[in-house]
Motif scaffolding. Structure first.
Motif, mmCIF file in Angstrom:
data_model
loop_
_atom_site.group_PDB
_atom_site.id
_atom_site.type_symbol
_atom_site.label_atom_id
_atom_site.label_comp_id
_atom_site.label_asym_id
_atom_site.label_seq_id
_atom_site.Cartn_x
_atom_site.Cartn_y
_atom_site.Cartn_z
ATOM 1 N N ARG A 18 0.833 -1.196 0.000
ATOM 2 C CA ARG A 18 0.000 0.000 0.000
ATOM 3 C C ARG A 18 0.865 1.243 0.000
ATOM 4 N NH1 ARG A 18 -3.494 -2.222 4.466
ATOM 5 N NH2 ARG A 18 -5.042 -3.301 3.233
ATOM 6 N N PRO A 21 -0.793 6.728 3.709
ATOM 7 C CA PRO A 21 -0.991 8.186 3.712
ATOM 8 C C PRO A 21 -0.066 8.916 4.687
ATOM 9 C CG PRO A 21 -2.763 7.113 4.938
ATOM 10 C CD PRO A 21 -1.900 6.007 4.375
ATOM 11 N N LEU A 22 0.138 10.193 4.399
ATOM 12 C CA LEU A 22 0.872 11.096 5.290
ATOM 13 C C LEU A 22 -0.201 11.932 6.000
ATOM 14 C CD1 LEU A 22 3.910 11.782 5.796
ATOM 15 C CD2 LEU A 22 3.680 13.611 4.118
ATOM 16 N N LEU A 23 -0.418 11.644 7.280
ATOM 17 C CA LEU A 23 -1.530 12.238 8.027
ATOM 18 C C LEU A 23 -1.066 13.443 8.836
ATOM 19 C CD1 LEU A 23 -3.150 8.908 9.339
ATOM 20 C CD2 LEU A 23 -3.772 10.228 7.294
ATOM 21 N N SER A 24 -2.026 14.256 9.257
ATOM 22 C CA SER A 24 -1.697 15.415 10.082
ATOM 23 C C SER A 24 -2.932 15.860 10.839
ATOM 24 C CB SER A 24 -1.205 16.570 9.200
ATOM 25 O OG SER A 24 -2.252 16.962 8.319
ATOM 26 N N SER A 25 -2.731 16.690 11.838
ATOM 27 C CA SER A 25 -3.837 17.249 12.616
ATOM 28 C C SER A 25 -3.395 18.597 13.158
ATOM 29 C CB SER A 25 -4.176 16.316 13.783
ATOM 30 O OG SER A 25 -4.848 17.040 14.808
ATOM 31 N N PRO A 26 -4.262 19.610 13.057
ATOM 32 C CA PRO A 26 -3.870 20.907 13.629
ATOM 33 C C PRO A 26 -3.578 20.809 15.126
ATOM 34 C CG PRO A 26 -6.200 20.902 12.924
ATOM 35 C CD PRO A 26 -5.586 19.645 12.420
ATOM 36 N N LEU A 43 -0.769 1.200 8.558
ATOM 37 C CA LEU A 43 -1.822 0.843 7.604
ATOM 38 C C LEU A 43 -1.294 -0.040 6.473
ATOM 39 C CD1 LEU A 43 -3.590 4.332 7.364
ATOM 40 C CD2 LEU A 43 -4.184 2.401 8.840
ATOM 41 N N PHE A 271 -4.434 7.943 18.534
ATOM 42 C CA PHE A 271 -5.825 7.477 18.649
ATOM 43 C C PHE A 271 -6.779 8.663 18.525
ATOM 44 C CE2 PHE A 271 -9.297 7.463 21.780
ATOM 45 C CZ PHE A 271 -10.078 6.414 21.331
ATOM 46 N N ARG A 273 -6.221 11.996 17.656
ATOM 47 C CA ARG A 273 -6.088 13.025 16.616
ATOM 48 C C ARG A 273 -5.938 12.500 15.202
ATOM 49 N NH1 ARG A 273 -8.595 16.823 19.297
ATOM 50 N NH2 ARG A 273 -7.516 17.485 21.190
ATOM 51 N N LEU A 274 -5.448 11.259 15.047
ATOM 52 C CA LEU A 274 -5.232 10.730 13.702
ATOM 53 C C LEU A 274 -6.108 9.523 13.396
ATOM 54 C CD1 LEU A 274 -1.317 10.921 13.645
ATOM 55 C CD2 LEU A 274 -2.936 12.585 12.686
ATOM 56 N N LYS A 275 -6.698 8.927 14.424
ATOM 57 C CA LYS A 275 -7.573 7.752 14.265
ATOM 58 C C LYS A 275 -6.819 6.541 13.722
ATOM 59 C CE LYS A 275 -10.514 10.798 15.477
ATOM 60 N NZ LYS A 275 -10.735 10.920 16.946
ATOM 61 N N ILE A 276 -5.553 6.417 14.139
ATOM 62 C CA ILE A 276 -4.780 5.229 13.794
ATOM 63 C C ILE A 276 -4.326 4.518 15.066
ATOM 64 C CG2 ILE A 276 -3.976 5.992 11.523
ATOM 65 C CD1 ILE A 276 -1.334 6.827 12.805
ATOM 66 N N VAL A 277 -4.091 3.203 14.926
ATOM 67 C CA VAL A 277 -3.663 2.359 16.040
ATOM 68 C C VAL A 277 -2.155 2.132 15.926
ATOM 69 C CG1 VAL A 277 -3.855 0.059 17.054
ATOM 70 C CG2 VAL A 277 -5.901 1.201 16.133
ATOM 71 N N GLY A 308 1.463 -1.108 14.024
ATOM 72 C CA GLY A 308 0.298 -1.040 14.907
ATOM 73 C C GLY A 308 -0.095 -2.375 15.506
#
Lengths: 326, 326
Positions: A18, A21-26, A43, A271, A273-277, A308
């Motif tokens: 896969r 993705p490159l994730l982020s959160s303010p 992921l 968990f 802010r990004l919703k990943i484990v 994860g």
């Protein structure tokens, strides 16, 4: 090791691994005081970057060697990465695991089609058991990190980071990488050297297992005193490898060390802010970005979230300590 | 509502919304007895697909209307989606929330730059409060689902599914969608009608809040008896909308109803096998795919995981019941 090997691995991995993705959160940006971008390798297939190296190594074998099969030693992420790659390529895989490995990890590795051979950690000689099976059946050993094709596979994560950082308008940043034996760290460093020279890798390790950090200081391969017992089990490797260390020494900035508790806190942040484990070992780079901002330079930082594969029990521990209070 | 509106929304969302991955696991395939592909909208900005509709609606406003600002009623995902879109577009946003909404949701919405106005659920008239503020300040109301530009924004998720399913070699499948007011359900259905006619949408709802399922049976808009109290708070809307229902009625297959407990079980499965964090309402479609396979047709099923904004407390409940035992 050259970029050509990584490019070739990327061609073999296309459509199989896969592109994570490159994730982020303010909220994470505010916490760190700079832009934080998280490469979500949790992921990846089998829940960690290890599938990249497994597929790279197996797909590079001759048809004859592949037909005979492969063998790997691992109680964790490498086992699952090799097992799934073997299944997808129709190759037999033998995974040698300690008999006291967690039941679900043995069950998962078997469910992915691998033959699991267990040994008694106290009385058995893992290498002797593996060598005997490998010789009898002509299996190829797939090492967890000190293997050029494995390093090349992990390096494909670096190629994606180079492209995704450019898309995000970032040409200068530090790239924090959870570091065990250095396969991911050195592979990503090689990819960035060629494709995004403004991005510099910094290995990140847990307290008590800072062999890479100390090796980079002393200039030679250092070893951890403790061999096990870290909550960050995925990266408690005793020392950097003979192939990985020279690359790290040439290309990486100083290591960063975080506490186990900071890793748990970063799991709770991911968990929320990004919703990943994330597993503890997969969260150390994010922990460095969030809780050691003074050790990082620049307006943006990229952290690899390398895996994860965490038990519900350990994840609950992170939420109990750092999740919202009931 | 036409595909042109969705294409136009996609053009405005390009480079702003995330293209979320379509995830899978051989373990979930085995559980469901067919290929299971999960569209991970929990990884969208603000943790749910709602950012798509928020950005679509705000970016479609005239510069004058945008300069005056927007108003929305929401205690949840729509609030955060609108707040972040407004911040990114430099528009003022007023969010009207009940004063007993969870503290972190109010704090998050404020932290995203919105002005939060609270009202007393028992004594206050939400619509009157909102109308007064909107009129006094010339704000545009952004409805959570019954708005053409919001539906078009959610429809961009369907455009991505059409492309990703084709890449995965799937041209015939059911697409299970968590359904509240039907904005996501109808938007995705419209996108698939135009771009992947072999993919058919099935709305999924929690027990006791199956208004869409009953409406599709009776052919007219039905209403839930209970108005609140579902663990699946994100999708406990009283009834489908005047714009969304005709689209659902024309394009969707029958609804599927799952229990709250099945939603929790799907959250644990997503934790273990996909490494993503889902909220109960975001997990109902995956629950239908995994635990009601007899209600689904075909060799592959696509489930939208629509959101991940869950408290640590509720997530722990899912792990306590269905995670590995300590």
């Amino acid at each position: 090791m050259s970029i050509d090997l990584i490019d070739a691995a990327a061609a073999r991995l296309a459509g199989r691994a896969r592109q994570t993705p490159l994730l982020s959160s303010p909220f994470l940006d505010d916490l760190a005081g700079r832009r934080v971008l998280v490469k979500a390798e949790c992921l990846q297939h089998t829940g960690s970057f290890k599938f990249r190296g497994g597929w790279s190594a197996l797909s590079a074998l001759t048809p004859e060697a592949r037909a005979r099969g492969v063998i790997a030693f691992s109680s964790g992420n490498h086992a699952q990465g090799v097992a799934l790659a073997a299944r997808m390529l129709g190759a037999a895989a033998v995974i040698v695991m300690p008999s006291d490995a967690p039941g679900p990890k043995i069950a998962n590795t078997r469910a992915l089609g691998a033959e699991v051979v267990t040994y008694d950690r106290a009385t058995g000689d893992r290498d002797a058991i593996g060598a005997e099976i490998a010789e009898a059946r002509g299996l190829t050993l797939v090492r967890p990190f000190d293997d050029a094709q494995v390093i090349a596979g992990q390096g494909t994560c670096g190629l994606e980071i180079a492209a995704q950082a450019a898309e995000a308008g970032i040409d200068t940043a530090e790239v924090l990488v959870p570091c065990g034996g250095g396969g991911l760290t050195s592979g990503v460093a090689l990819a960035l050297e060629a494709r995004a020279p403004g991005l510099r890798v910094r290995p990140v390790e847990p307290e008590g297992f800072d062999d890479a950090t100390r090796s980079l200081v002393s200039g030679r391969i250092e070893t951890n005193t403790r061999r096990a017992g870290s909550l960050c089990d995925a990266i408690q490797t005793p020392s950097p490898g003979d192939l990985t260390f020279p690359v790290m020494s040439r290309l990486c900035g100083p290591g960063i060390v975080v506490s186990e508790d900071e890793a748990l806190r970063a799991m709770a942040a991911a968990f929320e802010r990004l919703k990943i484990v994330l597993e503890p070992g997969g969260a150390v780079a994010l922990a460095a970005a969030l809780y050691h901002p003074e050790h990082v330079a620049g307006d943006a930082v990229i952290a690899i979230a390398s895996g994860g594969n965490v038990s519900a029990e350990t994840f609950r521990m992170a939420l109990d300590r750092y999740g919202d209070a009931p």
